[in-house]
Write a protein that holds these residues in place. Sequence first.
Motif, PDB file in Angstrom:
ATOM      1  N   ALA A 162       0.866  -1.179   0.000  1.00 22.10           N
ATOM      2  CA  ALA A 162       0.000   0.000   0.000  1.00 22.10           C
ATOM      3  C   ALA A 162       0.903   1.230   0.000  1.00 22.10           C
ATOM      4  N   GLN A 163       1.015   1.903  -1.137  1.00 22.85           N
ATOM      5  CA  GLN A 163       1.941   3.024  -1.258  1.00 22.85           C
ATOM      6  C   GLN A 163       1.600   4.164  -0.307  1.00 22.85           C
ATOM      7  N   GLU A 164       0.340   4.286   0.097  1.00 24.00           N
ATOM      8  CA  GLU A 164      -0.021   5.366   1.002  1.00 24.00           C
ATOM      9  C   GLU A 164       0.413   5.094   2.437  1.00 24.00           C
ATOM     10  N   GLU A 165       0.785   3.861   2.737  1.00 29.86           N
ATOM     11  CA  GLU A 165       1.250   3.505   4.068  1.00 29.86           C
ATOM     12  C   GLU A 165       2.564   2.715   3.968  1.00 29.86           C
ATOM     13  N   PRO A 166       3.665   3.398   3.697  1.00 29.88           N
ATOM     14  CA  PRO A 166       4.936   2.677   3.563  1.00 29.88           C
ATOM     15  C   PRO A 166       5.254   1.853   4.816  1.00 29.88           C
ATOM     16  N   GLY A 167       5.671   0.637   4.574  1.00 19.67           N
ATOM     17  CA  GLY A 167       6.033  -0.246   5.677  1.00 19.67           C
ATOM     18  C   GLY A 167       4.865  -0.966   6.316  1.00 19.67           C
ATOM     19  N   ALA A 168       3.661  -0.477   6.129  1.00 19.97           N
ATOM     20  CA  ALA A 168       2.493  -1.076   6.771  1.00 19.97           C
ATOM     21  C   ALA A 168       2.040  -2.340   6.055  1.00 19.97           C
ATOM     22  N   SER A 169       2.529  -2.544   4.861  1.00 21.17           N
ATOM     23  CA  SER A 169       2.043  -3.657   4.066  1.00 21.17           C
ATOM     24  C   SER A 169       2.992  -4.849   4.037  1.00 21.17           C
ATOM     25  N   GLY A 170       4.047  -4.780   4.806  1.00 23.38           N
ATOM     26  CA  GLY A 170       4.933  -5.926   4.864  1.00 23.38           C
ATOM     27  C   GLY A 170       6.064  -5.883   3.871  1.00 23.38           C
ATOM     28  N   PRO A 171       6.845  -6.935   3.870  1.00 25.11           N
ATOM     29  CA  PRO A 171       8.066  -6.981   3.062  1.00 25.11           C
ATOM     30  C   PRO A 171       7.808  -6.997   1.564  1.00 25.11           C
ATOM     31  N   ARG A 172       8.802  -6.527   0.845  1.00 26.99           N
ATOM     32  CA  ARG A 172       8.802  -6.570  -0.618  1.00 26.99           C
ATOM     33  C   ARG A 172      10.111  -7.227  -1.016  1.00 26.99           C
ATOM     34  N   PHE A 173      10.066  -8.475  -1.463  1.00 29.00           N
ATOM     35  CA  PHE A 173      11.271  -9.182  -1.869  1.00 29.00           C
ATOM     36  C   PHE A 173      11.801  -8.633  -3.184  1.00 29.00           C
ATOM     37  N   ARG A 174      10.915  -8.236  -4.060  1.00 28.42           N
ATOM     38  CA  ARG A 174      11.289  -7.620  -5.337  1.00 28.42           C
ATOM     39  C   ARG A 174      10.456  -6.368  -5.456  1.00 28.42           C
TER      40      ARG A 174
ATOM     41  N   CYS B 265      17.120  -9.036  -3.864  1.00 23.77           N
ATOM     42  CA  CYS B 265      18.367  -9.416  -3.217  1.00 23.77           C
ATOM     43  C   CYS B 265      19.384  -9.801  -4.287  1.00 23.77           C
ATOM     44  N   MET B 266      20.631  -9.388  -4.078  1.00 21.93           N
ATOM     45  CA  MET B 266      21.694  -9.691  -5.035  1.00 21.93           C
ATOM     46  C   MET B 266      22.335 -11.054  -4.787  1.00 21.93           C
ATOM     47  N   HIS B 267      21.988 -11.713  -3.687  1.00 29.36           N
ATOM     48  CA  HIS B 267      22.572 -13.011  -3.324  1.00 29.36           C
ATOM     49  C   HIS B 267      24.088 -12.934  -3.467  1.00 29.36           C
ATOM     50  N   CYS B 268      24.647 -11.931  -2.803  1.00 28.92           N
ATOM     51  CA  CYS B 268      26.064 -11.572  -2.897  1.00 28.92           C
ATOM     52  C   CYS B 268      26.996 -12.739  -2.592  1.00 28.92           C
TER      53      CYS B 268
ATOM     54  N   GLY C  21      19.180  -3.364   1.301  1.00 26.59           N
ATOM     55  CA  GLY C  21      17.924  -3.435   2.056  1.00 26.59           C
ATOM     56  C   GLY C  21      17.143  -4.709   1.813  1.00 26.59           C
ATOM     57  N   ALA C  22      17.825  -5.779   1.421  1.00 29.05           N
ATOM     58  CA  ALA C  22      17.122  -7.018   1.089  1.00 29.05           C
ATOM     59  C   ALA C  22      16.484  -7.698   2.302  1.00 29.05           C
ATOM     60  N   PRO C  23      17.197  -7.948   3.396  1.00 27.53           N
ATOM     61  CA  PRO C  23      16.538  -8.556   4.560  1.00 27.53           C
ATOM     62  C   PRO C  23      15.581  -7.545   5.193  1.00 27.53           C
ATOM     63  N   GLN C  24      14.372  -7.996   5.466  1.00 25.02           N
ATOM     64  CA  GLN C  24      13.349  -7.117   6.028  1.00 25.02           C
ATOM     65  C   GLN C  24      12.683  -7.786   7.222  1.00 25.02           C
ATOM     66  N   PHE C  25      12.245  -6.972   8.153  1.00 25.71           N
ATOM     67  CA  PHE C  25      11.600  -7.449   9.367  1.00 25.71           C
ATOM     68  C   PHE C  25      10.137  -7.729   9.056  1.00 25.71           C
ATOM     69  N   ASP C  26       9.669  -8.927   9.369  1.00 17.46           N
ATOM     70  CA  ASP C  26       8.272  -9.282   9.103  1.00 17.46           C
ATOM     71  C   ASP C  26       7.470  -9.229  10.396  1.00 17.46           C
ATOM     72  N   ARG C  27       6.167  -9.271  10.264  1.00 17.30           N
ATOM     73  CA  ARG C  27       5.313  -9.143  11.447  1.00 17.30           C
ATOM     74  C   ARG C  27       5.448 -10.308  12.428  1.00 17.30           C
ATOM     75  N   ASP C  28       6.065 -11.415  12.018  1.00 20.00           N
ATOM     76  CA  ASP C  28       6.271 -12.530  12.945  1.00 20.00           C
ATOM     77  C   ASP C  28       7.535 -12.343  13.787  1.00 20.00           C
ATOM     78  N   GLY C  29       8.212 -11.191  13.593  1.00 16.14           N
ATOM     79  CA  GLY C  29       9.400 -10.886  14.380  1.00 16.14           C
ATOM     80  C   GLY C  29      10.680 -11.479  13.834  1.00 16.14           C
ATOM     81  N   LEU C  30      10.638 -12.039  12.624  1.00 20.27           N
ATOM     82  CA  LEU C  30      11.816 -12.651  12.011  1.00 20.27           C
ATOM     83  C   LEU C  30      12.162 -11.918  10.720  1.00 20.27           C
ATOM     84  N   MET C  31      13.368 -12.146  10.261  1.00 16.93           N
ATOM     85  CA  MET C  31      13.823 -11.522   9.023  1.00 16.93           C
ATOM     86  C   MET C  31      13.416 -12.396   7.831  1.00 16.93           C
TER      87      MET C  31
END
Length: 175
Positions: A32-44, A65-68, A111-121
């Motif tokens: 949801a672009q009107e609420e950044p971060g409120a909609s959860g992770p974006r892998f791509r 993610c670049m899978h460095c 910024g690839a790893p993101q915090f999800d609502r379950d408290g894990l990356m």
Amino acid sequence: MQHAFHFNVKRCAQCFACEVACKSAHGLRPHAQEEPGASGPRFRQVVTLESEDGSAPVQYVSMACMHCGDAACMSVCPAGAIYRDHEFGAVLVDHAKCLGCRYCSWACEFGAPQFDRDGLMVKCDMCIDRLREGKKPACVQTCCGGAITLEPVEGGVNAPRETAARRMSAAKRLL
């Protein structure tokens, strides 16, 4: 063998189908672009690049993610929850080990790893389950212009960085 995503901006139709396909494949909440971060992770995500003075055309770039090869997220994880899949080279998160400390997100310059609502990356996993079934990642499968591909990288996990360094060096010599 290390695999890497390749993106060809000239083939991108700016349809955002890659982003939607990724969310759908991973059961992620819509953005949801009107609420950044409120909609959860974006892998791509498709990012918009504009020149500061408006002289260059707008470009859309599909980022994940670049899978460095020397993944900073993997090296700072105190629990060893981030590891490399040896078959495809994907950098993955083991949720059974993840502490949710966020060190990986702070270390990753993309910024690839993101915090999800379950408290894990969470992060892009290169659609590892699909790859193991012989299928393409959801973003690659869905890209109508063929702008995103996933290809083996010759030379191992550090080859993409070495190739980029060679190209930058060649470009500097032309200036």
